[in-house]
Design a protein around this motif. Structure first.
Motif, PDB file in Angstrom:
ATOM      1  N   MET A   1       0.839  -1.176   0.000  1.00 35.01           N
ATOM      2  CA  MET A   1       0.000   0.000   0.000  1.00 35.01           C
ATOM      3  C   MET A   1       0.885   1.240   0.000  1.00 35.01           C
ATOM      4  SD  MET A   1      -2.602   1.412   2.895  1.00 35.01           S
ATOM      5  CE  MET A   1      -1.205   1.846   3.897  1.00 35.01           C
ATOM      6  N   ASN A   2       0.543   2.205  -0.816  1.00 35.86           N
ATOM      7  CA  ASN A   2       1.250   3.466  -0.898  1.00 35.86           C
ATOM      8  C   ASN A   2       0.459   4.513  -0.116  1.00 35.86           C
ATOM      9  OD1 ASN A   2       2.260   5.982  -1.728  1.00 35.86           O
ATOM     10  ND2 ASN A   2       2.876   5.158  -3.723  1.00 35.86           N
ATOM     11  N   LEU A   3       1.142   5.265   0.772  1.00 35.82           N
ATOM     12  CA  LEU A   3       0.449   6.291   1.561  1.00 35.82           C
ATOM     13  C   LEU A   3      -0.215   7.342   0.685  1.00 35.82           C
ATOM     14  CD1 LEU A   3       2.510   7.200   4.741  1.00 35.82           C
ATOM     15  CD2 LEU A   3       0.279   6.124   4.580  1.00 35.82           C
ATOM     16  N   ASN A   4       0.299   7.548  -0.522  1.00 32.63           N
ATOM     17  CA  ASN A   4      -0.320   8.514  -1.431  1.00 32.63           C
ATOM     18  C   ASN A   4      -1.718   8.077  -1.855  1.00 32.63           C
ATOM     19  OD1 ASN A   4       1.879  10.267  -1.421  1.00 32.63           O
ATOM     20  ND2 ASN A   4       2.891   9.146  -3.072  1.00 32.63           N
ATOM     21  N   ASP A   5      -2.026   6.800  -1.666  1.00 36.65           N
ATOM     22  CA  ASP A   5      -3.344   6.281  -2.020  1.00 36.65           C
ATOM     23  C   ASP A   5      -4.329   6.333  -0.849  1.00 36.65           C
ATOM     24  OD1 ASP A   5      -2.442   5.707  -4.604  1.00 36.65           O
ATOM     25  OD2 ASP A   5      -1.726   3.716  -3.995  1.00 36.65           O
ATOM     26  N   VAL A   6      -3.861   6.810   0.307  1.00 41.31           N
ATOM     27  CA  VAL A   6      -4.725   6.931   1.489  1.00 41.31           C
ATOM     28  C   VAL A   6      -5.291   8.350   1.517  1.00 41.31           C
ATOM     29  CG1 VAL A   6      -4.829   6.840   4.007  1.00 41.31           C
ATOM     30  CG2 VAL A   6      -3.383   5.215   2.761  1.00 41.31           C
ATOM     31  N   HIS A   7      -6.593   8.435   1.618  1.00 49.03           N
ATOM     32  CA  HIS A   7      -7.294   9.717   1.629  1.00 49.03           C
ATOM     33  C   HIS A   7      -7.755  10.004   3.063  1.00 49.03           C
ATOM     34  CE1 HIS A   7      -9.980  12.936   0.469  1.00 49.03           C
ATOM     35  NE2 HIS A   7     -10.993  12.291   1.004  1.00 49.03           N
ATOM     36  N   VAL A   8      -7.374  11.166   3.600  1.00 50.48           N
ATOM     37  CA  VAL A   8      -7.813  11.568   4.938  1.00 50.48           C
ATOM     38  C   VAL A   8      -8.831  12.685   4.785  1.00 50.48           C
ATOM     39  CG1 VAL A   8      -7.109  12.567   7.151  1.00 50.48           C
ATOM     40  CG2 VAL A   8      -5.620  10.919   5.997  1.00 50.48           C
ATOM     41  N   ARG A   9      -9.950  12.535   5.497  1.00 48.65           N
ATOM     42  CA  ARG A   9     -11.009  13.541   5.433  1.00 48.65           C
ATOM     43  C   ARG A   9     -11.720  13.630   6.775  1.00 48.65           C
ATOM     44  NH1 ARG A   9     -15.790  10.929   5.417  1.00 48.65           N
ATOM     45  NH2 ARG A   9     -15.922   8.835   4.551  1.00 48.65           N
ATOM     46  N   LYS A  10     -12.452  14.727   6.943  1.00 47.13           N
ATOM     47  CA  LYS A  10     -13.242  14.877   8.165  1.00 47.13           C
ATOM     48  C   LYS A  10     -14.357  13.833   8.164  1.00 47.13           C
ATOM     49  CE  LYS A  10     -12.380  19.698   9.184  1.00 47.13           C
ATOM     50  NZ  LYS A  10     -12.945  21.030   9.416  1.00 47.13           N
ATOM     51  N   ALA A  11     -14.535  13.203   9.310  1.00 50.23           N
ATOM     52  CA  ALA A  11     -15.626  12.237   9.456  1.00 50.23           C
ATOM     53  C   ALA A  11     -16.931  13.005   9.671  1.00 50.23           C
ATOM     54  CB  ALA A  11     -15.354  11.303  10.628  1.00 50.23           C
ATOM     55  N   THR A  12     -18.000  12.482   9.119  1.00 44.44           N
ATOM     56  CA  THR A  12     -19.326  13.078   9.293  1.00 44.44           C
ATOM     57  C   THR A  12     -20.202  12.100  10.079  1.00 44.44           C
ATOM     58  OG1 THR A  12     -20.308  12.110   7.310  1.00 44.44           O
ATOM     59  CG2 THR A  12     -19.090  14.195   7.028  1.00 44.44           C
ATOM     60  N   SER A  13     -21.397  12.537  10.409  1.00 42.98           N
ATOM     61  CA  SER A  13     -22.320  11.651  11.133  1.00 42.98           C
ATOM     62  C   SER A  13     -22.660  10.416  10.296  1.00 42.98           C
ATOM     63  CB  SER A  13     -23.587  12.402  11.539  1.00 42.98           C
ATOM     64  OG  SER A  13     -24.200  12.967  10.407  1.00 42.98           O
ATOM     65  N   ASP A  14     -22.587  10.532   8.973  1.00 38.31           N
ATOM     66  CA  ASP A  14     -22.837   9.376   8.100  1.00 38.31           C
ATOM     67  C   ASP A  14     -21.744   8.311   8.224  1.00 38.31           C
ATOM     68  OD1 ASP A  14     -25.128  10.596   7.152  1.00 38.31           O
ATOM     69  OD2 ASP A  14     -24.166  11.361   5.335  1.00 38.31           O
ATOM     70  N   ASP A  15     -20.587   8.693   8.761  1.00 36.67           N
ATOM     71  CA  ASP A  15     -19.454   7.770   8.907  1.00 36.67           C
ATOM     72  C   ASP A  15     -19.434   7.060  10.253  1.00 36.67           C
ATOM     73  OD1 ASP A  15     -18.221   8.477   6.395  1.00 36.67           O
ATOM     74  OD2 ASP A  15     -17.573  10.354   7.345  1.00 36.67           O
ATOM     75  N   PHE A  16     -20.448   7.289  11.078  1.00 36.05           N
ATOM     76  CA  PHE A  16     -20.417   6.774  12.447  1.00 36.05           C
ATOM     77  C   PHE A  16     -20.137   5.275  12.515  1.00 36.05           C
ATOM     78  CE2 PHE A  16     -22.388   5.153  16.347  1.00 36.05           C
ATOM     79  CZ  PHE A  16     -21.666   5.877  17.281  1.00 36.05           C
ATOM     80  N   SER A  17     -20.811   4.465  11.723  1.00 32.45           N
ATOM     81  CA  SER A  17     -20.598   3.013  11.793  1.00 32.45           C
ATOM     82  C   SER A  17     -19.185   2.637  11.347  1.00 32.45           C
ATOM     83  CB  SER A  17     -21.657   2.245  10.997  1.00 32.45           C
ATOM     84  OG  SER A  17     -21.572   2.576   9.635  1.00 32.45           O
ATOM     85  N   ASP A  18     -18.636   3.339  10.361  1.00 34.06           N
ATOM     86  CA  ASP A  18     -17.249   3.086   9.945  1.00 34.06           C
ATOM     87  C   ASP A  18     -16.271   3.438  11.066  1.00 34.06           C
ATOM     88  OD1 ASP A  18     -17.797   2.106   7.403  1.00 34.06           O
ATOM     89  OD2 ASP A  18     -17.632   4.079   6.455  1.00 34.06           O
ATOM     90  N   VAL A  19     -16.513   4.571  11.732  1.00 30.31           N
ATOM     91  CA  VAL A  19     -15.655   4.980  12.850  1.00 30.31           C
ATOM     92  C   VAL A  19     -15.697   3.922  13.951  1.00 30.31           C
ATOM     93  CG1 VAL A  19     -15.404   6.675  14.718  1.00 30.31           C
ATOM     94  CG2 VAL A  19     -15.766   7.458  12.367  1.00 30.31           C
ATOM     95  N   MET A  20     -16.889   3.474  14.301  1.00 32.38           N
ATOM     96  CA  MET A  20     -17.026   2.457  15.358  1.00 32.38           C
ATOM     97  C   MET A  20     -16.322   1.157  14.954  1.00 32.38           C
ATOM     98  SD  MET A  20     -18.649   3.749  17.971  1.00 32.38           S
ATOM     99  CE  MET A  20     -17.673   5.202  17.616  1.00 32.38           C
ATOM    100  N   ASN A  21     -16.443   0.775  13.702  1.00 28.52           N
ATOM    101  CA  ASN A  21     -15.792  -0.441  13.209  1.00 28.52           C
ATOM    102  C   ASN A  21     -14.271  -0.331  13.318  1.00 28.52           C
ATOM    103  OD1 ASN A  21     -15.751  -3.037  11.921  1.00 28.52           O
ATOM    104  ND2 ASN A  21     -15.196  -1.994  10.024  1.00 28.52           N
ATOM    105  N   VAL A  22     -13.707   0.809  12.903  1.00 32.33           N
ATOM    106  CA  VAL A  22     -12.255   1.017  13.007  1.00 32.33           C
ATOM    107  C   VAL A  22     -11.822   0.924  14.464  1.00 32.33           C
ATOM    108  CG1 VAL A  22     -10.395   2.714  12.750  1.00 32.33           C
ATOM    109  CG2 VAL A  22     -12.023   2.371  10.886  1.00 32.33           C
ATOM    110  N   GLU A  23     -12.539   1.600  15.352  1.00 32.05           N
ATOM    111  CA  GLU A  23     -12.176   1.603  16.778  1.00 32.05           C
ATOM    112  C   GLU A  23     -12.221   0.187  17.367  1.00 32.05           C
ATOM    113  OE1 GLU A  23     -10.953   4.092  18.494  1.00 32.05           O
ATOM    114  OE2 GLU A  23     -11.300   5.657  17.005  1.00 32.05           O
ATOM    115  N   ARG A  24     -13.280  -0.549  17.072  1.00 35.26           N
ATOM    116  CA  ARG A  24     -13.404  -1.912  17.611  1.00 35.26           C
ATOM    117  C   ARG A  24     -12.293  -2.826  17.097  1.00 35.26           C
ATOM    118  NH1 ARG A  24     -19.162  -0.980  16.277  1.00 35.26           N
ATOM    119  NH2 ARG A  24     -20.152  -0.491  18.264  1.00 35.26           N
ATOM    120  N   LEU A  25     -12.042  -2.783  15.792  1.00 34.51           N
ATOM    121  CA  LEU A  25     -11.022  -3.656  15.212  1.00 34.51           C
ATOM    122  C   LEU A  25      -9.618  -3.265  15.670  1.00 34.51           C
ATOM    123  CD1 LEU A  25     -12.405  -4.070  11.591  1.00 34.51           C
ATOM    124  CD2 LEU A  25     -12.346  -5.793  13.403  1.00 34.51           C
TER     125      LEU A  25
END
Length: 184
Positions: A1-25
């Motif tokens: 994986m190349n870091l240039n292919d990683v996109h960082v963005r502000k999380a929104t309320s629509d991302d809540f389940s993704d955020v929880m999944n990352v935290e749990r894993l």
């Protein structure tokens, strides 16, 4: 994986389940996910900075910075606490955490934030500019930390002139203001 292919963005309320999944894993348990959920709902943590790192459409990392205060300073300088930083296990040790920290600091600087604290791994965070033993520098944590972990309570200035910067005990958001979160 190349870091240039990683996109960082502000999380929104629509991302809540993704955020929880990352935290749990990332942590293999519910504690950090519960903390993030509570902090995102805590008005005393606002304005917070919640960022997601995504790779090929998958959320693989999350970082949260929440507002804090320095007791005894009126008004308090603009200070924040980084808690937590989470990367899915398959993507750890590839630079994603550093990418999230740098982007978070960039956004915080734009907001006028002057100082950031973290209670974390004493080998990892100094690689990203944090200095250990924040209490000895004049910034006691919200709860006492065992002396063997003193260098895990860290700080980083986001401004160039720090000579006359106020000192004081750090007061965190209500959701983080529990003794169990201040044990390394």
């Amino acid at each position: 994986m190349n870091l240039n292919d990683v996109h960082v963005r502000k999380a929104t309320s629509d991302d809540f389940s993704d955020v929880m999944n990352v935290e749990r894993l990332a942590f293999g348990e519910e504690d950090e996910a519960r903390l993030v959920k509570d902090l995102l709902a805590d008005a005393s943590a606002e304005p917070f900075v919640s960022l997601l790192a995504c790779y090929q459409g998958e959320a693989i990392g999350h970082i949260l910075f929440t507002k804090a205060l320095l007791e005894g300073s009126n008004p308090s300088p603009s200070v924040y606490i980084l808690a937590p930083l989470a990367i899915k296990p398959a993507y750890q040790k590839q630079g994603i955490g550093g990418l999230l920290i740098r982007e978070g600091h960039r956004i915080l600087k734009e907001m006028g934030v002057e100082l950031v604290f973290v209670l974390g791994h004493k080998e990892y965070y100094p690689r990203h500019g944090f200095k250990g033993k924040a209490e000895e520098a004049g910034y006691p944590p919200p709860y006492p930390i065992e002396s063997i972990y003193a260098d895990c309570w860290m700080y980083q200035f986001l401004i160039p002139k720090t000579k006359d910067f106020p000192k004081g005990k750090v007061k965190c958001a209500e959701a983080l203001d529990k003794p169990e979160y201040w044990r390394e």
